[in-house]
Scaffold this motif. Structure first.
Motif, PDB file in Angstrom:
ATOM      1  N   PRO A 573       0.818  -1.200   0.000  1.00 14.28           N
ATOM      2  CA  PRO A 573       0.000   0.000   0.000  1.00 14.28           C
ATOM      3  C   PRO A 573       0.857   1.257   0.000  1.00 14.28           C
ATOM      4  O   PRO A 573       2.043   1.221   0.320  1.00 14.28           O
ATOM      5  CB  PRO A 573      -0.809  -0.128   1.280  1.00 14.28           C
ATOM      6  CG  PRO A 573      -0.033  -1.038   2.140  1.00 14.28           C
ATOM      7  CD  PRO A 573       0.683  -1.968   1.213  1.00 14.28           C
ATOM      8  N   ALA A 574       0.221   2.372  -0.374  1.00 17.12           N
ATOM      9  CA  ALA A 574       0.948   3.624  -0.521  1.00 17.12           C
ATOM     10  C   ALA A 574       1.389   4.186   0.819  1.00 17.12           C
ATOM     11  O   ALA A 574       2.472   4.730   0.949  1.00 17.12           O
ATOM     12  CB  ALA A 574       0.076   4.647  -1.240  1.00 17.12           C
ATOM     13  N   GLY A 575       0.535   4.061   1.810  1.00 15.30           N
ATOM     14  CA  GLY A 575       0.799   4.736   3.086  1.00 15.30           C
ATOM     15  C   GLY A 575       1.797   3.969   3.930  1.00 15.30           C
ATOM     16  O   GLY A 575       1.476   3.428   4.981  1.00 15.30           O
ATOM     17  N   SER A 576       3.044   3.887   3.459  1.00 14.88           N
ATOM     18  CA  SER A 576       4.053   3.193   4.245  1.00 14.88           C
ATOM     19  C   SER A 576       4.460   4.075   5.423  1.00 14.88           C
ATOM     20  O   SER A 576       4.332   5.295   5.367  1.00 14.88           O
ATOM     21  CB  SER A 576       5.243   2.835   3.366  1.00 14.88           C
ATOM     22  OG  SER A 576       5.509   3.883   2.470  1.00 14.88           O
ATOM     23  N   ASP A 579       6.297   7.738   5.337  1.00 14.45           N
ATOM     24  CA  ASP A 579       5.650   8.998   4.941  1.00 14.45           C
ATOM     25  C   ASP A 579       4.366   9.215   5.726  1.00 14.45           C
ATOM     26  O   ASP A 579       3.418   9.802   5.271  1.00 14.45           O
ATOM     27  CB  ASP A 579       5.433   9.090   3.425  1.00 14.45           C
ATOM     28  CG  ASP A 579       4.611   7.935   2.881  1.00 14.45           C
ATOM     29  OD1 ASP A 579       5.076   7.292   1.950  1.00 14.45           O
ATOM     30  OD2 ASP A 579       3.523   7.690   3.433  1.00 14.45           O
ATOM     31  N   ASP A 582       2.270  13.082   7.240  1.00 22.99           N
ATOM     32  CA  ASP A 582       1.072  13.850   6.887  1.00 22.99           C
ATOM     33  C   ASP A 582      -0.199  13.061   7.193  1.00 22.99           C
ATOM     34  O   ASP A 582      -1.283  13.508   6.917  1.00 22.99           O
ATOM     35  CB  ASP A 582       1.110  14.248   5.405  1.00 22.99           C
ATOM     36  CG  ASP A 582       1.270  13.041   4.507  1.00 22.99           C
ATOM     37  OD1 ASP A 582       1.090  13.183   3.299  1.00 22.99           O
ATOM     38  OD2 ASP A 582       1.568  11.943   5.044  1.00 22.99           O
ATOM     39  N   ALA A 583      -0.063  11.864   7.726  1.00 16.47           N
ATOM     40  CA  ALA A 583      -1.240  11.047   7.974  1.00 16.47           C
ATOM     41  C   ALA A 583      -1.916  11.440   9.286  1.00 16.47           C
ATOM     42  O   ALA A 583      -1.334  12.069  10.132  1.00 16.47           O
ATOM     43  CB  ALA A 583      -0.849   9.575   8.000  1.00 16.47           C
TER      44      ALA A 583
ATOM     45  N   GLU B  39      -2.184  14.410   0.783  1.00 16.47           N
ATOM     46  CA  GLU B  39      -2.433  12.984   1.016  1.00 16.47           C
ATOM     47  C   GLU B  39      -3.516  12.452   0.069  1.00 16.47           C
ATOM     48  O   GLU B  39      -4.237  13.208  -0.563  1.00 16.47           O
ATOM     49  CB  GLU B  39      -2.831  12.724   2.470  1.00 16.47           C
ATOM     50  CG  GLU B  39      -4.286  13.000   2.780  1.00 16.47           C
ATOM     51  CD  GLU B  39      -4.743  12.418   4.114  1.00 16.47           C
ATOM     52  OE1 GLU B  39      -4.099  11.478   4.624  1.00 16.47           O
ATOM     53  OE2 GLU B  39      -5.742  12.911   4.632  1.00 16.47           O
ATOM     54  N   LEU B 217      -2.856   3.199  -3.882  1.00 21.48           N
ATOM     55  CA  LEU B 217      -2.578   4.626  -4.003  1.00 21.48           C
ATOM     56  C   LEU B 217      -2.826   5.425  -2.724  1.00 21.48           C
ATOM     57  O   LEU B 217      -2.265   6.504  -2.558  1.00 21.48           O
ATOM     58  CB  LEU B 217      -3.468   5.193  -5.128  1.00 21.48           C
ATOM     59  CG  LEU B 217      -2.989   6.458  -5.826  1.00 21.48           C
ATOM     60  CD1 LEU B 217      -1.715   6.150  -6.584  1.00 21.48           C
ATOM     61  CD2 LEU B 217      -4.056   6.960  -6.775  1.00 21.48           C
ATOM     62  N   SER B 218      -3.648   4.896  -1.806  1.00 18.72           N
ATOM     63  CA  SER B 218      -4.137   5.748  -0.715  1.00 18.72           C
ATOM     64  C   SER B 218      -3.258   5.714   0.529  1.00 18.72           C
ATOM     65  O   SER B 218      -2.596   4.716   0.807  1.00 18.72           O
ATOM     66  CB  SER B 218      -5.547   5.311  -0.313  1.00 18.72           C
ATOM     67  OG  SER B 218      -6.380   5.291  -1.427  1.00 18.72           O
ATOM     68  N   HIS B 219      -3.275   6.811   1.267  1.00 14.15           N
ATOM     69  CA  HIS B 219      -2.686   6.846   2.596  1.00 14.15           C
ATOM     70  C   HIS B 219      -3.716   6.431   3.644  1.00 14.15           C
ATOM     71  O   HIS B 219      -3.421   5.731   4.584  1.00 14.15           O
ATOM     72  CB  HIS B 219      -2.175   8.243   2.928  1.00 14.15           C
ATOM     73  CG  HIS B 219      -1.144   8.721   1.952  1.00 14.15           C
ATOM     74  ND1 HIS B 219      -1.464   9.539   0.896  1.00 14.15           N
ATOM     75  CD2 HIS B 219       0.172   8.473   1.854  1.00 14.15           C
ATOM     76  CE1 HIS B 219      -0.364   9.789   0.196  1.00 14.15           C
ATOM     77  NE2 HIS B 219       0.640   9.143   0.757  1.00 14.15           N
ATOM     78  N   GLU B 234      -6.045   4.327   8.665  1.00 13.93           N
ATOM     79  CA  GLU B 234      -4.826   4.188   7.868  1.00 13.93           C
ATOM     80  C   GLU B 234      -5.000   3.010   6.907  1.00 13.93           C
ATOM     81  O   GLU B 234      -5.689   2.035   7.224  1.00 13.93           O
ATOM     82  CB  GLU B 234      -3.629   3.903   8.790  1.00 13.93           C
ATOM     83  CG  GLU B 234      -3.363   4.989   9.801  1.00 13.93           C
ATOM     84  CD  GLU B 234      -3.023   6.305   9.155  1.00 13.93           C
ATOM     85  OE1 GLU B 234      -2.226   6.283   8.191  1.00 13.93           O
ATOM     86  OE2 GLU B 234      -3.568   7.342   9.571  1.00 13.93           O
ATOM     87  N   VAL B 235      -4.304   3.100   5.752  1.00 10.79           N
ATOM     88  CA  VAL B 235      -4.528   2.099   4.721  1.00 10.79           C
ATOM     89  C   VAL B 235      -4.186   0.691   5.216  1.00 10.79           C
ATOM     90  O   VAL B 235      -4.915  -0.275   4.980  1.00 10.79           O
ATOM     91  CB  VAL B 235      -3.764   2.455   3.430  1.00 10.79           C
ATOM     92  CG1 VAL B 235      -2.265   2.493   3.643  1.00 10.79           C
ATOM     93  CG2 VAL B 235      -4.098   1.467   2.322  1.00 10.79           C
TER      94      VAL B 235
END
Lengths: 583, 277
Positions: A573-576, A579, A582-583, B39, B217-219, B234-235
């Protein structure tokens, strides 16, 4: 499919021939334009071209025949017919133009507003348009004349108002079709003002139908104007085609030839306008033919047909499907495809759009559009299907070979109940009686997992969901316990949760009935879930074929590997975490 | 923590139903969601879940019955048409269907130049910007002179992305932007989305029915069903350890492109169904 990020599209960048050039290639259109130009020029230059004053009577020339003094003769008051005809064309052209202008401004303006904004403007506009159309035109014009006097211009303007609903209807229909287009939404989101959106995106849609309609309305205006002036309801002080016709009509026994000139002027002009309208329609509404996509003759070769255990149910060998291009050459959409489906086996035919997978499936069912040329051999259950008489093939289809389409809703007839659409084929193929067929249909609906078969049986297609509709079609497909089921993207139109249930159902049915299944899909997940064997297609060829487990574990062909690399289902997934700031 | 870029609270959207005294159809039942600057928030749901309506409400294309949509702290749910136009530079859109989202009778450059001209960018400057944009989405420089029908689906979607980028927005609402595309095209368009985000810091509200795409693609992810958000977070949290039974069902229903893994997933789904039945 070529790589969109790298390949420059192989479309010739020659612009489509302009509408004007297409118009000028139409001989009738050219003739019509020629005549109308002649009328226009003689109207503009009437004062110079006329040999006489159109209103000057000459007692000795009354009803003179055509000759050297008067080219077309003289009328009942001794006035020169040619001069009057030329001057009258001024009035006719200007009058028709006024009618057209009034009709177009009111009709197009109101149509744009009503079509674009909808709501009350639409309600009001359509009411007024219907009201005007309900008015008898001639009666309304006579009433107006009685009130405001015999002015030709007022009459023509009012006639324009009466004709404006024609423009309103056409424009309104075109615009309300465009109103919900995504590109209009996108323009709105881009911050364009309404006038700008109408000017840029909406008017382009309206342009062609409005121009075509204008020619027709112009013809109607000239015909009506001539009619009114012929009846003597115009302004008697100015020369008009209708007025001249009236005068000639009064003297029809003494000078019949005089009748011909105004008649010709009116008739030919109306015909020319109608022909112009047709030519315009042909020129403006003919969409350019899509550029043929080039079929790259690349070095891929069909994978050697895998050795199949003797009892293959369906054996396709060297199947070719080709279509003729406009230039006469043939385009192969299926190129030497070989595959086999065994009893109880699900064979996946997978590929991207344009790979020829659906064409392959359709050629087995012989459902290809007219114009397709096929060659090769298709052996089903020991019978060669190519060249089989249509009658015998029809008996096989729906009985031993069944089909499930991609779009369940468009494959059910909205005007019949689900039940009647199931019962009919069962009766045809099995020769069952009404009650027996009905019992079988209910049993099938229950078998495909429909909760309340009785209710669904009585329902119309619009009353059931897409997933239910697909179950109904599956029930219909397996009604005669087929040996082979051809499913063309059977779950693509469904939600994932419904897709999972339909795939489960297909697996169960395969186990119960032992049928072979040819499953056309673009989804590797569906292949992994349901298929035993898989063939990967690209540009009409099978590039790789093999058992699902082996092929997924170790794809051989570079294209198959590229497709697997494009699959994102198993990626990270993108949200490693790094980074996550900004989450 | 600063104020989020987009803050939606208790959003209710109702559509009038034809017929006298019929109650309106409620597409969203009080939905709340935040999107931070830079984001990507994925909004997942099946057809009829209200995910597209949510995106359209943010864009000002759906009627907001109650609730609030704040963008950079400013309430935008009830703006007039002209005030809404002022917001165009900030919130943009990429639609699902690459075939109807471009005007078929305008060449690409005309479509792309329009929003710039509307903001009084000089024509020369606007055309230069358009060439630059086409380059950014990896289309050939002469693409601007052609009509939409000369492009494939993936290329059209690139053009739609270029149009969204023209005004340098802070948020792009992406409504199923890759579901009409082939698998390999899909992957390339998605990596373009990611590349643009890295370069420009734009935020995405990514609406899709495809869990794999959203996860890719998502956060953060929110899962919608019947006009409500049933789970969000969270993803990794949502996609690897879904809490809500519906989210679990949704994830297990998506087939994996691996026969072995898919057999296991199918078993897990059967177990879940047996438990919930």
């Amino acid at each position: 499919m070529s790589d969109p990020s790298l390949a420059v599209p192989d479309v010739a960048s020659v612009p489509a021939p302009g509408s004007l050039r297409r118009l000028l290639r139409n001989p009738l259109g050219v003739a019509a334009i020629g005549w109308l130009a002649l009328v226009l020029v003689s109207a503009l230059l009437a004062s110079w071209l006329s040999p006489y004053d159109p209103d000057e009577p000459a007692a000795r020339d009354i009803l003179a025949g055509p000759g050297s003094a008067h080219l077309l003769g003289a009328d009942g008051s001794g006035r020169d017919i040619l001069s009057r005809l030329l001057h009258a064309s001024q009035i006719s052209v200007a009058g028709a133009a006024l009618t057209l202008l009034v009709a177009a401004v009111i009709g197009i303006g109101a149509g744009l507003l009503a079509g674009y904004y909808g709501g009350w403007t639409e309600t009001a506009g359509t009411w007024v348009a219907s009201l005007i159309m309900a008015l008898p035109g001639i009666v309304a014009l006579l009433a107006v004349r009685a009130v405001v006097g015999p002015s030709l211009w007022t009459t023509m303007a009012i006639f324009g108002v009466l004709l404006s609903p024609a423009f309103y209807r056409v424009v309104h229909a075109a615009v309300s079709g465009v109103r919900n287009e995504l590109y209009v939404d996108a323009a709105r989101v881009s911050g364009l003002s309404d006038p700008r959106i109408i000017g840029r995106h909406v008017l382009t849609v309206v342009r062609a139908p409005a121009i075509i309609l204008a020619a027709g309305v112009g013809s109607a205006a000239i015909a009506l104007q001539s009619g009114i002036t012929f009846l003597g309801l115009g302004d008697p002080s100015v020369p008009t085609w209708g007025g001249m016709l009236n005068d000639a009509f009064a003297n029809i026994y003494t000078a019949p030839v005089a009748l011909a000139w105004p008649s010709l002027a009116i008739g030919v002009t109306c015909v020319a306008l109608t022909l112009l309208s047709n030519a315009l329609r042909d020129a403006l509404e003919r969409t350019a033919e899509p550029a043929p996509t080039r079929h790259d003759a690349d070095d891929e070769h069909a994978a050697p047909p895998a050795p199949s255990g003797g009892e293959a149910l369906l054996e396709v060998r060297d199947l070719v499907v080709a279509y003729r291009r406009p230039d006469g050459s043939a385009r192969r959409v299926v190129d030497e495809v070989s595959l086999s489906v065994r009893e109880g086996e699900v064979h996946g035919l997978v590929g991207e759009s344009g790979s020829g997978k659906t064409q392959t499936a359709f050629s087995i069912l012989r459902l290809l559009p007219a114009g397709a040329r096929t060659s090769g051999s298709i052996v089903f259950d020991g019978t060669e299907l190519t060249g089989l008489p249509a009658k015998r093939l029809t008996r096989l289809r729906g009985d031993a070979i069944a089909y499930i389409p991609q779009e369940p809703m468009s494959n059910l007839d909205p005007s019949f109940t689900v039940g009647s659409q199931l019962v009919e084929p069962i009766r045809t193929h099995r020769g069952y009686g009404r009650a027996q067929a009905r019992a079988r249909a209910l049993e099938l609906l229950d078998r495909v997992g429909i909760p309340d078969p009785e209710r669904t049986f009585r329902a119309y297609p619009h009353e059931i969901s897409g997933g239910m509709a697909q179950r109904v079609l599956i029930a219909g497909a397996v009604a005669c316990e087929p040996k082979l089921l051809i499913a063309d993207e059977p779950t693509t139109a469904l939600d994932v949760t419904v897709q999972a249930e339909v795939l489960d159902l297909l697996r169960d049915l395969r186990d119960d009935l032992g049928m072979g299944v040819l499953l056309v899909t673009h989804d590797f997940g569906v292949v992994a879930d349901l298929c035993d064997r898989v063939s990967v297609m690209r540009h009409g060829r099978v590039v790789e074929t093999g058992p699902v487990d082996a092929l997924f574990a170790a794809p051989q062909h570079p294209y198959t590997r590229a497709l697997f690399d494009a699959v994102i289902a198993t990626g990270e997934p993108a949200g490693s975490p790094q980074d996550g700031a900004d989450a | 923590m600063n104020e989020p870029l987009l803050q939606v609270r208790d959003l209710v959207v109702e559509y009038p139903v034809k017929g006298l005294r019929r109650p309106p159809f409620r597409a969203l039942h009080g939905v709340g969601l935040d999107v931070d600057a830079g984001e990507t928030v994925g909004l997942v749901g099946e057809s009829g879940s209200g995910k597209t309506t949510f995106g359209r409400a943010v864009l000002g294309l759906a009627p907001v019955t109650s609730g609030s949509i704040r963008f950079r702290g400013r309430e935008i749910s009830r703006l007039s048409r002209s005030a809404r136009r002022g917001l165009a530079a900030q919130i943009q859109v990429v639609f699902q269907d690459p075939y109807t989202s471009l005007n078929p009778s305008l060449v690409i450059e005309r479509t792309l130049v329009e929003p710039l001209l509307a903001r009084r960018v000089p024509a020369d400057e606007a055309r230069r910007r358009v060439r630059d944009l086409l380059d950014q989405v990896h289309l050939p420089a002469d693409a601007g002179r052609r009509l939409p029908r000369e492009f494939s689906g993936g290329q059209r979607q690139r053009i739609a992305i270029a149009r969204a980028l023209a005004l340098s927005p802070a948020l792009i609402v992406c409504d199923e932007p890759v579901s009409a595309l082939d698998l390999s095209t899909q992957a390339r368009v998605l990596s373009l989305f990611r590349e643009i985000q890295e370069r420009t810091g734009v935020a995405y509200l990514f609406v899709s029915h495809d869990l794999a795409v959203v996860r890719h693609l998502s956060h953060r992810v929110a899962v919608m069903r019947a006009g409500e958000i049933v789970e969000s977070g969270e993803v990794r949290q949502v996609t690897d350890h879904p809490q809500h039974p519906y989210t679990q069902k949704l994830f297990l229903a998506a087939p994996l492109p691996d026969p072995q893994a898919q057999r296991e997933r199918r078993e897990a789904r059967r177990r879940l169904r047996a438990e919930t039945a």
